[in-house]
Scaffold this active site. Sequence first.
Site, PDB file in Angstrom:
ATOM      1  N   HIS A   4       0.851  -1.198   0.000  1.00 50.00           N
ATOM      2  CA  HIS A   4       0.000   0.000   0.000  1.00 50.00           C
ATOM      3  C   HIS A   4       0.878   1.238   0.000  1.00 50.00           C
ATOM      4  O   HIS A   4       2.092   1.160   0.169  1.00 50.00           O
ATOM      5  CB  HIS A   4      -0.979  -0.019   1.179  1.00 50.00           C
ATOM      6  CG  HIS A   4      -0.336   0.061   2.531  1.00 50.00           C
ATOM      7  ND1 HIS A   4       0.494  -0.920   3.032  1.00 50.00           N
ATOM      8  CD2 HIS A   4      -0.413   1.009   3.495  1.00 50.00           C
ATOM      9  CE1 HIS A   4       0.888  -0.573   4.246  1.00 50.00           C
ATOM     10  NE2 HIS A   4       0.367   0.578   4.538  1.00 50.00           N
ATOM     11  N   HIS A  57       1.370   3.866   1.899  1.00 54.15           N
ATOM     12  CA  HIS A  57       1.917   4.623   3.035  1.00 54.15           C
ATOM     13  C   HIS A  57       3.445   4.624   3.018  1.00 54.15           C
ATOM     14  O   HIS A  57       4.090   3.626   2.693  1.00 54.15           O
ATOM     15  CB  HIS A  57       1.365   4.077   4.353  1.00 54.15           C
ATOM     16  CG  HIS A  57      -0.055   4.514   4.602  1.00 54.15           C
ATOM     17  ND1 HIS A  57      -0.941   3.828   5.387  1.00 54.15           N
ATOM     18  CD2 HIS A  57      -0.737   5.606   4.136  1.00 54.15           C
ATOM     19  CE1 HIS A  57      -2.103   4.460   5.408  1.00 54.15           C
ATOM     20  NE2 HIS A  57      -2.003   5.538   4.648  1.00 54.15           N
ATOM     21  N   HIS A 101       5.691  -5.497  12.272  1.00 49.92           N
ATOM     22  CA  HIS A 101       5.074  -4.167  12.165  1.00 49.92           C
ATOM     23  C   HIS A 101       4.598  -3.696  13.540  1.00 49.92           C
ATOM     24  O   HIS A 101       3.439  -3.342  13.740  1.00 49.92           O
ATOM     25  CB  HIS A 101       3.897  -4.245  11.166  1.00 49.92           C
ATOM     26  CG  HIS A 101       3.412  -2.893  10.690  1.00 49.92           C
ATOM     27  ND1 HIS A 101       2.388  -2.223  11.299  1.00 49.92           N
ATOM     28  CD2 HIS A 101       3.793  -2.108   9.661  1.00 49.92           C
ATOM     29  CE1 HIS A 101       2.144  -1.084  10.649  1.00 49.92           C
ATOM     30  NE2 HIS A 101       2.996  -0.995   9.649  1.00 49.92           N
ATOM     31  N   ASP A 159       5.852   4.487   5.119  1.00 45.96           N
ATOM     32  CA  ASP A 159       6.700   3.537   5.837  1.00 45.96           C
ATOM     33  C   ASP A 159       6.787   2.203   5.087  1.00 45.96           C
ATOM     34  O   ASP A 159       7.521   1.307   5.504  1.00 45.96           O
ATOM     35  CB  ASP A 159       6.253   3.342   7.290  1.00 45.96           C
ATOM     36  CG  ASP A 159       4.803   2.904   7.429  1.00 45.96           C
ATOM     37  OD1 ASP A 159       3.957   3.332   6.617  1.00 45.96           O
ATOM     38  OD2 ASP A 159       4.504   2.130   8.358  1.00 45.96           O
ATOM     39  N   HIS A 160       6.073   2.086   3.976  1.00 45.09           N
ATOM     40  CA  HIS A 160       6.144   0.877   3.146  1.00 45.09           C
ATOM     41  C   HIS A 160       6.723   1.143   1.760  1.00 45.09           C
ATOM     42  O   HIS A 160       6.939   0.194   1.001  1.00 45.09           O
ATOM     43  CB  HIS A 160       4.749   0.246   3.011  1.00 45.09           C
ATOM     44  CG  HIS A 160       4.222  -0.271   4.308  1.00 45.09           C
ATOM     45  ND1 HIS A 160       4.109  -1.616   4.603  1.00 45.09           N
ATOM     46  CD2 HIS A 160       3.816   0.382   5.436  1.00 45.09           C
ATOM     47  CE1 HIS A 160       3.639  -1.769   5.824  1.00 45.09           C
ATOM     48  NE2 HIS A 160       3.454  -0.572   6.358  1.00 45.09           N
ATOM     49  N   HIS A 163      -7.774  -1.275   5.140  1.00 43.13           N
ATOM     50  CA  HIS A 163      -6.899  -0.292   5.778  1.00 43.13           C
ATOM     51  C   HIS A 163      -7.383   1.099   5.370  1.00 43.13           C
ATOM     52  O   HIS A 163      -8.348   1.229   4.612  1.00 43.13           O
ATOM     53  CB  HIS A 163      -5.440  -0.557   5.352  1.00 43.13           C
ATOM     54  CG  HIS A 163      -4.430   0.183   6.174  1.00 43.13           C
ATOM     55  ND1 HIS A 163      -4.445   0.210   7.550  1.00 43.13           N
ATOM     56  CD2 HIS A 163      -3.355   0.934   5.812  1.00 43.13           C
ATOM     57  CE1 HIS A 163      -3.426   0.946   7.982  1.00 43.13           C
ATOM     58  NE2 HIS A 163      -2.760   1.399   6.952  1.00 43.13           N
TER      59      HIS A 163
END
Lengths: 325, 325
Positions: free
Chosen positions: A63, A65, A271, A67-68, A142
């Site tokens: 996805h 975001h 995570h 942090d990914h 999410h």
Amino acid sequence: MLTLTFLGTSSGVPTRQRNVTSLAVQTVAGHDWFLVDVGEGTQHQLQHTRLSLHELAAICITHVHGDHCYGLPGLLASAGMAGRKKPLKLIAPLPVWDWLDATRACTDLHLPFEVTHVDIASGATPLWDAAGVRIGAHALSHRVPSHALSVDVETRRIKLDADALRAAGLPAGPLWKALQEGQDVSFEGRMLRSADFATQQAQQVRAVIGGDNADVSLLAEACHGAQVLVHEATYTQAVLDKAGPGPMHSSAKQVAAFAQAVAVPNLVLTHFSARYHNAEGLMELETEARSQYSGGLWLANDFDVFELDADGVLNKKQGKAEQKK
Amino acid sequence: MLTLTFLGTSSGVPTRQRNVTSLAVQTVAGHDWFLVDVGEGTQHQLQHTRLSLHELAAICITHVHGDHCYGLPGLLASAGMAGRKKPLKLIAPLPVWDWLDATRACTDLHLPFEVTHVDIASGATPLWDAAGVRIGAHALSHRVPSHALSVDVETRRIKLDADALRAAGLPAGPLWKALQEGQDVSFEGRMLRSADFATQQAQQVRAVIGGDNADVSLLAEACHGAQVLVHEATYTQAVLDKAGPGPMHSSAKQVAAFAQAVAVPNLVLTHFSARYHNAEGLMELETEARSQYSGGLWLANDFDVFELDADGVLNKKQGKAEQKK
């Protein structure tokens, strides 16, 4: 076989112990490997492993975001500066592809290799099918569209019928190997045919690797036949209850109870919120998960390596990812 | 006073010893500090210092190349998750601002603080003027528009005329301090007026911090009155000659010869090619620079801290940046 190397296990922000999310997936089918998510600093983490950017076949991003995915441009730029020419697949949501386009245009990024986009939300099954490896996507819940990945690896083995060979009078030795490799052999004046003694067996293992997700039950079908589920457990149930439904993450309790219900034999949690920065905090998560789940349970640390063998047995390798000399 | 903390000193790609470019600049004017460039992993490096994202006043980005800006989105996101509310200035080329816009749109990035853009190429002088700190930009020569920054810090001190005070019969002590603080004092029946004994003195120091640059002579005017020049020295002259003019970087020789010619008293070299990964390689660069330059010379390492005091004296602090407990 399937090898999972955790490169980042922190939720949202890096800590001094854990980087943001990234997981390397290797199979025995050649040297190629895959990345699942690429948080900022993933290329730095890779410098502490033996994984080479030249052999990276695809990057999957669950996805949008940061942090990914914020490690994507730097990792691609470094692969280019290292002289990579081999095309690369980017299995990701469309906005990540748009972001890469904007990054190329705004930051003078010119890659010497082709990157092609595979839309993770396309519904195509599988998204990747090559060299005995199939990757599928499974929609999660999410704050933004998020997907889990299933990775199926098929291993073909030639198995000899040892009883029949012994009955034929052939002692174990080089002729057995020749028969296993498909050669017909001559033995005491007789011709023994490989096809009569050797049979091909295909073994398949499956790992399911979640993205950020508030509803683990969405993975019930994907976990059918899986030997391992890797899933976020951002916090305990008590903290999730306090945080409310807004962040749309899962608790250790929810994930473990699900793993028990669908009887997936191994569960690796990852995570973690930065609040669980010490052994005491991690023990809270582990205790909560253990209260729900009787299978093989692990809380991943950065550089942990897990091997899923062809028989579907998961083992954590001793120590951390082998360091480069 | 001006404190420089090197957070990344590698050119192009991170190495296991050096991150890509970033430099923290602190002044005594409050706790606020500035970042010059923000390569990927800068937020990770900051976790090994005492610098707080809450007190970061501005981020300056010299040019759009990824090794100078790919750490921006993650650093801003982490500042937001840590609850930062204070507005932040982004002094950068317009394409970096466009990239940040695209990043917000594509990756669901919602910052709880305002970021305002100051175009580093606007020609405005200075770009920043607050609390005794002035930041100016100076155009360089690179494959994309690139700028150096000058940082001027003014320190005001009240100096007492000790000779006059002794002549007046006032012994050193609390009354001296009162006079220095602007109070008139009564002594042996006389009124001594602060204005007669205390004078305000302003001291100014200047540091010039280069971005990527093939022509250091462009900084001749900026270096006038500077006590320290921080500049890239990507490789030796021999390697630059071999690489040809395409990359548009500087050699240690070029930068050191320039520093000697304009008589800047301190030179800190940085942004080294990954080929100089060991002591032997660095010694090559240092020997080449030293052959041209007789001033204070340093090759920066990650976490090196330099202090430029109010008198314009540069000192390298012992050891590395103080670590957080």
